[in-house]
Design an enzyme around this catalytic site. Structure first.
Site, PDB file in Angstrom:
ATOM      1  CB  SER A   1      -0.870   0.016   1.259  1.00 50.60           C
ATOM      2  OG  SER A   1      -1.647  -1.161   1.323  1.00 50.60           O
ATOM      3  CB  CYS A   2      -0.017   4.789  -0.407  1.00 51.29           C
ATOM      4  SG  CYS A   2       0.701   6.430  -0.389  1.00 51.29           S
ATOM      5  N   PRO A   3       3.062   4.191   0.997  1.00 52.41           N
ATOM      6  CG  PRO A   3       5.066   5.143   1.816  1.00 52.41           C
ATOM      7  CD  PRO A   3       3.818   4.412   2.246  1.00 52.41           C
TER       8      PRO A   3
END
Lengths: 82, 139
Positions: A21-23
């Site tokens: 997931s981000c980042p």
């Protein structure tokens, strides 16, 4: 580049960041860009919606060329040139 | 061109806010920013060796703590210590433990804290650093 051009584009390196997931995908792109030469093409696979907007901005800041994104089923193929 | 600089006054010792800090650090690392983190009061608790991996406290929406922690696992989100470590490997990140905060939690020596911490310092160091920062955050 057009979607048709992206479909025929051969990346010099592909990094699969679909499990993060981000980042995560952005950091995967940063690591991978250090492993290719100037002029070569990097493909980032990401299932994270934010990444498709982050990578063009990141390219702009870092002086890389964002080539475009292909939308696949449940993930994106994001292309950039170092 | 010199790297841009981020300073972070990290007060929270809660995994929700520490996880958010880790996400922001990832963004800073992607952009090769220089980062200085000042670990204040409750964050010093989270940085103690015996607490870093066992502390599951959340600061907000506390009635959904279990759901929040389960979601982090489901999304394969790195533990905040791992996110901080990744950022340290990718860009210039210095982590300073506030001397006063350390004492509050019986941490007098650098060795009392996880190895992410670089030194123990006073608030003057933060003021000087924050004055020169392009972005300054309090979490």
């Amino acid at each position: 580049m057009t979607q048709e051009e992206l479909l025929t584009l051969k990346a010099d390196k592909t990094v699969d960041a679909r499990g993060t997931s981000c980042p995560g995908p952005l950091l995967a792109a940063k690591k991978a860009i250090g492993e290719i030469e100037k002029g070569q093409i990097l493909e980032v696979l990401s299932a994270d919606e934010g990444t498709r907007r982050d990578i063009p901005k990141w390219c702009n800041k870092k002086g890389f060329e964002y080539l475009g994104t292909l939308e696949e089923s449940g993930y994106y193929r994001i292309f950039l040139k170092k | 061109m010199a790297n841009k600089k981020l300073t972070l006054a990290l007060f929270s010792g809660s995994v929700d806010k520490l996880t958010a800090a880790g996400v922001i650090l990832g963004g800073a690392a992607a952009e090769d920013m220089d980062v200085e983190i000042f670990v204040l009061l409750q964050a010093a608790f989270a940085f103690k060796k015996e607490n870093a991996l066992t502390n599951n406290r959340v600061a907000e929406i506390t009635d959904k703590q279990d759901e929040f922690l389960a979601s982090l696992k489901r999304l394969n989100a790195p533990h905040w210590t791992e996110a901080f470590r990744n950022a340290k490997e990718m860009t210039n990140v210095k982590i300073h433990i506030c001397g006063f905060a350390g004492k509050v939690w019986n941490g007098e020596k650098l060795d009392d804290f996880i190895d992410l911490a670089d030194d123990i310092c006073g608030i003057g160091e933060y003021m000087t650093s924050a004055e020169q920062a392009d972005i300054n955050l309090f979490i």
